[in-house]
Design a protein around this motif. Sequence first.
Motif, PDB file in Angstrom:
ATOM      1  N   ALA A 243       0.934  -1.257  -0.069  1.00 46.67           N
ATOM      2  CA  ALA A 243       0.172  -0.045   0.048  1.00 46.67           C
ATOM      3  C   ALA A 243       1.016   1.266   0.165  1.00 46.67           C
ATOM      4  O   ALA A 243       0.672   2.179  -0.680  1.00 46.67           O
ATOM      5  N   LEU A 244       1.774   1.198   0.763  1.00 48.19           N
ATOM      6  CA  LEU A 244       2.853   2.514   0.783  1.00 48.19           C
ATOM      7  C   LEU A 244       3.565   2.660  -0.348  1.00 48.19           C
ATOM      8  O   LEU A 244       3.550   3.885  -0.823  1.00 48.19           O
TER       9      LEU A 244
ATOM     10  N   LEU B  65      -3.439   3.851  -7.269  1.00 49.10           N
ATOM     11  CA  LEU B  65      -4.569   4.296  -6.175  1.00 49.10           C
ATOM     12  C   LEU B  65      -5.561   3.455  -5.833  1.00 49.10           C
ATOM     13  O   LEU B  65      -5.793   3.371  -4.689  1.00 49.10           O
ATOM     14  N   VAL B  66      -6.171   2.589  -6.636  1.00 48.10           N
ATOM     15  CA  VAL B  66      -7.135   1.672  -6.342  1.00 48.10           C
ATOM     16  C   VAL B  66      -6.291   0.502  -5.522  1.00 48.10           C
ATOM     17  O   VAL B  66      -7.034   0.071  -4.588  1.00 48.10           O
ATOM     18  N   LEU B  67      -5.391   0.100  -6.018  1.00 49.71           N
ATOM     19  CA  LEU B  67      -4.431  -0.966  -5.322  1.00 49.71           C
ATOM     20  C   LEU B  67      -4.189  -0.484  -3.854  1.00 49.71           C
ATOM     21  O   LEU B  67      -4.327  -1.074  -3.087  1.00 49.71           O
ATOM     22  N   ALA B  68      -3.883   0.692  -3.591  1.00 50.77           N
ATOM     23  CA  ALA B  68      -3.620   1.251  -2.325  1.00 50.77           C
ATOM     24  C   ALA B  68      -4.830   1.197  -1.481  1.00 50.77           C
ATOM     25  O   ALA B  68      -4.778   0.767  -0.267  1.00 50.77           O
ATOM     26  N   VAL B  69      -6.064   1.728  -2.177  1.00 47.54           N
ATOM     27  CA  VAL B  69      -7.275   1.430  -1.114  1.00 47.54           C
ATOM     28  C   VAL B  69      -7.286  -0.093  -0.774  1.00 47.54           C
ATOM     29  O   VAL B  69      -7.925  -0.229   0.086  1.00 47.54           O
TER      30      VAL B  69
ATOM     31  N   THR C 257     -11.564  -5.291  -5.204  1.00 50.21           N
ATOM     32  CA  THR C 257     -10.847  -3.941  -5.439  1.00 50.21           C
ATOM     33  C   THR C 257      -9.393  -4.036  -5.967  1.00 50.21           C
ATOM     34  O   THR C 257      -8.925  -3.265  -6.959  1.00 50.21           O
ATOM     35  N   ALA C 258      -8.652  -4.978  -5.534  1.00 47.28           N
ATOM     36  CA  ALA C 258      -7.464  -5.111  -6.045  1.00 47.28           C
ATOM     37  C   ALA C 258      -7.393  -6.044  -7.578  1.00 47.28           C
ATOM     38  O   ALA C 258      -6.783  -5.513  -8.339  1.00 47.28           O
ATOM     39  N   ALA C 259      -8.443  -6.615  -7.784  1.00 46.74           N
ATOM     40  CA  ALA C 259      -8.722  -7.261  -9.152  1.00 46.74           C
ATOM     41  C   ALA C 259      -9.088  -5.621 -10.118  1.00 46.74           C
ATOM     42  O   ALA C 259      -8.799  -5.913 -11.189  1.00 46.74           O
ATOM     43  N   LEU C 260      -9.841  -5.017  -9.465  1.00 41.31           N
ATOM     44  CA  LEU C 260     -10.193  -3.705 -10.373  1.00 41.31           C
ATOM     45  C   LEU C 260      -8.815  -2.996 -10.841  1.00 41.31           C
ATOM     46  O   LEU C 260      -8.806  -2.173 -11.631  1.00 41.31           O
ATOM     47  N   ALA C 261      -7.928  -2.816  -9.545  1.00 44.93           N
ATOM     48  CA  ALA C 261      -6.868  -2.209 -10.026  1.00 44.93           C
ATOM     49  C   ALA C 261      -5.946  -2.806 -11.222  1.00 44.93           C
ATOM     50  O   ALA C 261      -5.418  -1.864 -11.924  1.00 44.93           O
ATOM     51  N   ALA C 262      -5.994  -4.148 -11.286  1.00 48.19           N
ATOM     52  CA  ALA C 262      -5.515  -4.621 -12.378  1.00 48.19           C
ATOM     53  C   ALA C 262      -6.139  -4.508 -13.424  1.00 48.19           C
ATOM     54  O   ALA C 262      -5.732  -4.436 -14.565  1.00 48.19           O
ATOM     55  N   GLY C 263      -7.678  -4.332 -13.606  1.00 55.58           N
ATOM     56  CA  GLY C 263      -8.104  -4.186 -14.640  1.00 55.58           C
ATOM     57  C   GLY C 263      -8.094  -2.797 -15.273  1.00 55.58           C
ATOM     58  O   GLY C 263      -7.820  -2.597 -16.575  1.00 55.58           O
ATOM     59  N   LEU C 264      -7.727  -2.047 -14.345  1.00 56.50           N
ATOM     60  CA  LEU C 264      -7.848  -0.384 -14.837  1.00 56.50           C
ATOM     61  C   LEU C 264      -6.133  -0.401 -15.303  1.00 56.50           C
ATOM     62  O   LEU C 264      -5.862   0.483 -16.255  1.00 56.50           O
ATOM     63  N   ALA C 265      -5.284  -1.022 -14.626  1.00 57.88           N
ATOM     64  CA  ALA C 265      -3.959  -1.009 -15.390  1.00 57.88           C
ATOM     65  C   ALA C 265      -3.876  -1.631 -16.738  1.00 57.88           C
ATOM     66  O   ALA C 265      -3.483  -1.108 -17.848  1.00 57.88           O
TER      67      ALA C 265
END
Length: 255
Positions: free
Chosen positions: A24-25, A166-170, A191-199
Motif C-alpha cells: 500500500a505504501l 491508487l485503487v490498489l492502495a485502497v 478492489t485489487a482485481a479492479l486495480a489490475a483491470g484499470l492497469a
Amino acid sequence: MSDVGQVGRTRGGRYGSVYVAVTALLCSLVAVGLLAFAGLQLPRTVERDRALKEAVPCRSVPREPADCLWRQPFTVTAIHLWSGRRGDGIHATLISPGGGKWRTEFRNDGPVLSGLDEGDRVTGTIWRGRLVRISADGAVQVTENSPDALPESIVALLVVCGPSCLVLAVACGWRLRSPKERGWRRGPKLTAALAAGLAGAGLIAALVALKFGLPLWAMSAIWLPLAALASALAIAVGRQTPQERQTVPVQKTAL
C-alpha cells in the motif's frame, strides 16, 4: 484449534499485514510521484510545444540554437525501423549538405520513415539546435527531440499507473482493517482485481494511441470506456459473489 496452530495463524496474519502495508505504501508513493512528475514536467513540455507551434521561419542560417525554424534538406542513411532487444529503438542517420551527421530517433516508423530507403532525401526542421521534424512527399513525422512527442508519454504513464496504483492502495488499506486474517475478503480482493483491470485498460489505451499516433486526448478517450467496463464487471461480480459466512463455534453440552 491448538495453541501451536493459533500462534502460526497469528504470525502468518502479521507477516501478511506487513506485506500488504508495504504494498500500500509503495503504491501510494508511486501514485504521488507520478502526479508530482506530471505536475512538474507536463506544463513545461506544453509550454515548449506552444513555443514550437508559434515559431516563425528563420531569415538566415542560425549560427547558434534559435527559437526560429530552419528547414534544410538531408540525405537518409542507417535506417532502423524496429525496437530491438538491446534497446536500439527506431532511428535513422541524416546527413546535412555540409556533411554533418544527425542521429535522429523516432517514436514509431511512420508516416515518413517507413517509406524511405537509404539515399532518399527529406526536409528536416531544426528548432533550438535540434532536429524536430522530417517531411517527405507531403507527410510530416516528429522526432523524439520534438516536444510534440513528450506529452503523450507522460499522459500514457499516468493513465497506465496512476489510477491502478491508487485503487490498489485502497484495496491494501481495506485489507489492513483485518490484520490478523490470512486471506483477503471479498471487498479488498475485488478492489485489487479492479486495480489490475484499470492497469490493463491503461496499457491498451496507451499502446493504441501511441501506435497510431493519435492526439493527446485520445488516451483518456480510449481508457474511459475500458475503465467503465472493468468497474461494471467488478461490481457485477461483487453482487453475484455470496457474502462470507461467519462460523459460529458449537458448544458441546455435557451429558
